[in-house]
Motif scaffolding. Structure first.
Motif, PDB file in Angstrom:
ATOM      1  N   MET A   1       0.818  -1.207   0.000  1.00 35.47           N
ATOM      2  CA  MET A   1       0.000   0.000   0.000  1.00 35.47           C
ATOM      3  C   MET A   1       0.857   1.265   0.000  1.00 35.47           C
ATOM      4  O   MET A   1       0.503   2.276  -0.618  1.00 35.47           O
ATOM      5  N   GLY A   2       1.985   1.192   0.688  1.00 37.91           N
ATOM      6  CA  GLY A   2       2.818   2.386   0.812  1.00 37.91           C
ATOM      7  C   GLY A   2       3.724   2.656  -0.365  1.00 37.91           C
ATOM      8  O   GLY A   2       4.187   3.789  -0.549  1.00 37.91           O
ATOM      9  N   VAL A   3       3.987   1.635  -1.188  1.00 37.83           N
ATOM     10  CA  VAL A   3       4.927   1.788  -2.296  1.00 37.83           C
ATOM     11  C   VAL A   3       4.507   2.883  -3.261  1.00 37.83           C
ATOM     12  O   VAL A   3       5.336   3.638  -3.777  1.00 37.83           O
ATOM     13  N   SER A   4       3.219   3.017  -3.513  1.00 33.83           N
ATOM     14  CA  SER A   4       2.742   4.001  -4.486  1.00 33.83           C
ATOM     15  C   SER A   4       2.973   5.439  -4.032  1.00 33.83           C
ATOM     16  O   SER A   4       2.900   6.369  -4.839  1.00 33.83           O
ATOM     17  N   GLU A   5       3.254   5.632  -2.747  1.00 38.79           N
ATOM     18  CA  GLU A   5       3.453   6.976  -2.216  1.00 38.79           C
ATOM     19  C   GLU A   5       4.925   7.339  -2.093  1.00 38.79           C
ATOM     20  O   GLU A   5       5.267   8.450  -1.683  1.00 38.79           O
ATOM     21  N   VAL A   6       5.799   6.404  -2.443  1.00 37.85           N
ATOM     22  CA  VAL A   6       7.233   6.608  -2.270  1.00 37.85           C
ATOM     23  C   VAL A   6       7.875   6.981  -3.600  1.00 37.85           C
ATOM     24  O   VAL A   6       7.558   6.406  -4.644  1.00 37.85           O
ATOM     25  N   LYS A   7       8.790   7.926  -3.568  1.00 41.47           N
ATOM     26  CA  LYS A   7       9.558   8.331  -4.741  1.00 41.47           C
ATOM     27  C   LYS A   7      10.928   7.656  -4.704  1.00 41.47           C
ATOM     28  O   LYS A   7      11.426   7.266  -3.643  1.00 41.47           O
ATOM     29  N   VAL A   8      11.547   7.562  -5.870  1.00 38.47           N
ATOM     30  CA  VAL A   8      12.857   6.932  -5.959  1.00 38.47           C
ATOM     31  C   VAL A   8      13.862   7.615  -5.034  1.00 38.47           C
ATOM     32  O   VAL A   8      14.703   6.956  -4.423  1.00 38.47           O
ATOM     33  N   ARG A   9      13.790   8.950  -4.918  1.00 37.12           N
ATOM     34  CA  ARG A   9      14.734   9.676  -4.069  1.00 37.12           C
ATOM     35  C   ARG A   9      14.686   9.210  -2.611  1.00 37.12           C
ATOM     36  O   ARG A   9      15.660   9.358  -1.871  1.00 37.12           O
ATOM     37  N   ASP A  10      13.548   8.630  -2.199  1.00 36.97           N
ATOM     38  CA  ASP A  10      13.376   8.218  -0.808  1.00 36.97           C
ATOM     39  C   ASP A  10      14.087   6.917  -0.474  1.00 36.97           C
ATOM     40  O   ASP A  10      14.330   6.628   0.705  1.00 36.97           O
ATOM     41  N   ILE A  11      14.392   6.115  -1.482  1.00 41.78           N
ATOM     42  CA  ILE A  11      14.993   4.806  -1.202  1.00 41.78           C
ATOM     43  C   ILE A  11      16.328   4.594  -1.883  1.00 41.78           C
ATOM     44  O   ILE A  11      16.985   3.580  -1.664  1.00 41.78           O
ATOM     45  N   MET A  12      16.759   5.540  -2.715  1.00 39.43           N
ATOM     46  CA  MET A  12      17.985   5.346  -3.484  1.00 39.43           C
ATOM     47  C   MET A  12      19.217   5.297  -2.585  1.00 39.43           C
ATOM     48  O   MET A  12      19.225   5.834  -1.475  1.00 39.43           O
ATOM     49  N   ILE A  13      20.247   4.643  -3.068  1.00 36.17           N
ATOM     50  CA  ILE A  13      21.551   4.664  -2.428  1.00 36.17           C
ATOM     51  C   ILE A  13      22.223   5.962  -2.854  1.00 36.17           C
ATOM     52  O   ILE A  13      22.390   6.204  -4.048  1.00 36.17           O
ATOM     53  N   PRO A  14      22.562   6.847  -1.916  1.00 35.87           N
ATOM     54  CA  PRO A  14      23.109   8.154  -2.282  1.00 35.87           C
ATOM     55  C   PRO A  14      24.396   8.057  -3.098  1.00 35.87           C
ATOM     56  O   PRO A  14      25.141   7.072  -3.000  1.00 35.87           O
ATOM     57  N   ARG A  15      24.642   9.076  -3.869  1.00 32.37           N
ATOM     58  CA  ARG A  15      25.817   9.149  -4.736  1.00 32.37           C
ATOM     59  C   ARG A  15      27.108   8.815  -3.988  1.00 32.37           C
ATOM     60  O   ARG A  15      27.955   8.076  -4.479  1.00 32.37           O
ATOM     61  N   ALA A  16      27.247   9.379  -2.780  1.00 35.68           N
ATOM     62  CA  ALA A  16      28.474   9.172  -2.014  1.00 35.68           C
ATOM     63  C   ALA A  16      28.691   7.720  -1.624  1.00 35.68           C
ATOM     64  O   ALA A  16      29.817   7.309  -1.355  1.00 35.68           O
ATOM     65  N   GLN A  17      27.618   6.934  -1.577  1.00 37.12           N
ATOM     66  CA  GLN A  17      27.730   5.532  -1.172  1.00 37.12           C
ATOM     67  C   GLN A  17      27.795   4.573  -2.362  1.00 37.12           C
ATOM     68  O   GLN A  17      27.873   3.358  -2.176  1.00 37.12           O
ATOM     69  N   MET A  18      27.761   5.124  -3.562  1.00 36.96           N
ATOM     70  CA  MET A  18      27.849   4.278  -4.749  1.00 36.96           C
ATOM     71  C   MET A  18      29.260   3.695  -4.887  1.00 36.96           C
ATOM     72  O   MET A  18      30.250   4.416  -4.786  1.00 36.96           O
ATOM     73  N   ILE A  19      29.339   2.410  -5.094  1.00 40.07           N
ATOM     74  CA  ILE A  19      30.626   1.753  -5.348  1.00 40.07           C
ATOM     75  C   ILE A  19      30.778   1.644  -6.857  1.00 40.07           C
ATOM     76  O   ILE A  19      30.020   0.926  -7.518  1.00 40.07           O
ATOM     77  N   THR A  20      31.733   2.364  -7.402  1.00 40.21           N
ATOM     78  CA  THR A  20      31.881   2.439  -8.857  1.00 40.21           C
ATOM     79  C   THR A  20      33.241   1.929  -9.319  1.00 40.21           C
ATOM     80  O   THR A  20      34.187   1.817  -8.532  1.00 40.21           O
ATOM     81  N   ILE A  21      33.321   1.656 -10.607  1.00 44.04           N
ATOM     82  CA  ILE A  21      34.564   1.223 -11.244  1.00 44.04           C
ATOM     83  C   ILE A  21      34.900   2.225 -12.344  1.00 44.04           C
ATOM     84  O   ILE A  21      34.020   2.631 -13.108  1.00 44.04           O
ATOM     85  N   ASP A  22      36.161   2.638 -12.403  1.00 44.32           N
ATOM     86  CA  ASP A  22      36.589   3.549 -13.461  1.00 44.32           C
ATOM     87  C   ASP A  22      36.853   2.751 -14.731  1.00 44.32           C
ATOM     88  O   ASP A  22      37.458   1.677 -14.689  1.00 44.32           O
ATOM     89  N   ILE A  23      36.392   3.273 -15.845  1.00 45.00           N
ATOM     90  CA  ILE A  23      36.497   2.535 -17.097  1.00 45.00           C
ATOM     91  C   ILE A  23      37.944   2.320 -17.535  1.00 45.00           C
ATOM     92  O   ILE A  23      38.242   1.451 -18.354  1.00 45.00           O
ATOM     93  N   GLN A  24      38.857   3.107 -16.971  1.00 46.40           N
ATOM     94  CA  GLN A  24      40.273   2.965 -17.306  1.00 46.40           C
ATOM     95  C   GLN A  24      40.980   1.910 -16.445  1.00 46.40           C
ATOM     96  O   GLN A  24      42.126   1.557 -16.724  1.00 46.40           O
TER      97      GLN A  24
END
Length: 286
Positions: A60-83
């Motif tokens: 029931m609550g999912v329809s009221e939630v936006k992606v910004r509310d559950i996303m993993i913040p930019r600072a916590q993203m584990i990324t790989i450099d293409i180089q």
């Protein structure tokens, strides 16, 4: 129909829990509050169990939630450099135990694609096959922060992808979201095979380097000791009490609040008390 095989009466004699739920409520619910009361009533009558109640309320609550509310913040993203070479990023893959990684160039605003850890297996046992990261990565799906979570879940299922990059109104990357993040809104925290060594009764459980799942009944003393914080132990006995005082009302699942530079998210609650919290520590890197 043969008399030797009379029709089954199981369906009529034993009603499904949905039918029982409706029949135990006088009149049809006119709004979400009445529907929530109906679900609580059904749980009290043992028509459904507490876990089913939580999942229904999660849906029931999912329809009221936006992606910004559950996303993993930019600072916590584990990324790989293409180089990077395999030798350079493989320790990161193994240490994080994630299955998907955003691949970037320059910085996190420049997403080149998504690397699936399983795609590395093709090269693991074939010395003759040359690995080129840009040829292995898959297309990154981009979604806005304002997208509704239920819509995104439907797209995840239809298009069969499991991760999306989240961007703000200016096109900058603000985080990422996975299908697991959405499912946890419905069924609660999902533990994988790497959580087997965690005591089920442990009050504080790490989810990643800066995010923790914490039982609301964790004492303020234990919370302060673990996180080296200084919440007042005289005003509240539990960390749930601290968060409740900060809200000033009984928060619903998914609500967030910042207290002393730490963000708390309610991941499980009922009408009377908080049950489970997600704790986000301050960003240590950009």
């Amino acid at each position: 129909m043969s008399e030797d095989n009379p029709p089954s009466t199981n369906g009529s004699s034993s009603k499904g829990w949905i039918s029982q739920l409706i029949n135990n409520f006088k009149g049809e619910p006119q709004n979400k509050e009445e529907l929530s009361d109906m679900i609580s009533d059904a749980q009290e009558r043992e028509v459904i169990d507490p876990q089913t109640k939580e999942m229904i309320e999660g849906v029931m609550g999912v329809s009221e939630v936006k992606v910004r509310d559950i996303m993993i913040p930019r600072a916590q993203m584990i990324t790989i450099d293409i180089q990077q070479s395999v030798d350079q990023f493989l320790p990161l893959v193994l240490d994080s135990a994630h299955s998907r990684f955003p691949v970037i160039s320059e910085d996190k605003d420049h997403i080149e694609g998504i690397l699936l850890a399983k795609d590395l297996l093709t090269y693991a046992f074939n010395d003759e096959k040359h690995f080129i990261l840009k040829e292995v990565i898959r297309e990154a799906i981009i979604v806005p922060e304002s997208k509704r979570v239920d819509v995104l879940l439907r797209e995840f299922r239809q298009q069969r992808y499991h991760m999306a990059i989240v961007v703000d109104e200016y096109g900058g990357v603000s985080g990422l979201v996975t299908i697991e993040d959405i499912l946890e809104l419905i069924v609660g925290e999902i533990e994988d095979e790497f959580d087997d060594d965690i005591d089920e009764n442990e009050n504080i459980r790490p989810l990643n380097k800066s995010t923790y799942s914490v039982k609301a009944l964790t004492s303020v003393e234990d919370f302060n000791t673990f996180f080296e914080t200084s919440f007042n132990e005289e005003e509240s006995d539990t960390i749930g009490g601290v968060v409740l005082r900060a809200f000033g009302h009984m928060p619903e699942t998914g609500e967030k609040i910042d207290v002393d530079n730490i963000q708390f998210e309610v991941t499980n609650s009922d009408k009377r008390r908080l049950l489970q919290l997600k704790v986000y520590l301050p960003d240590l890197e950009s």
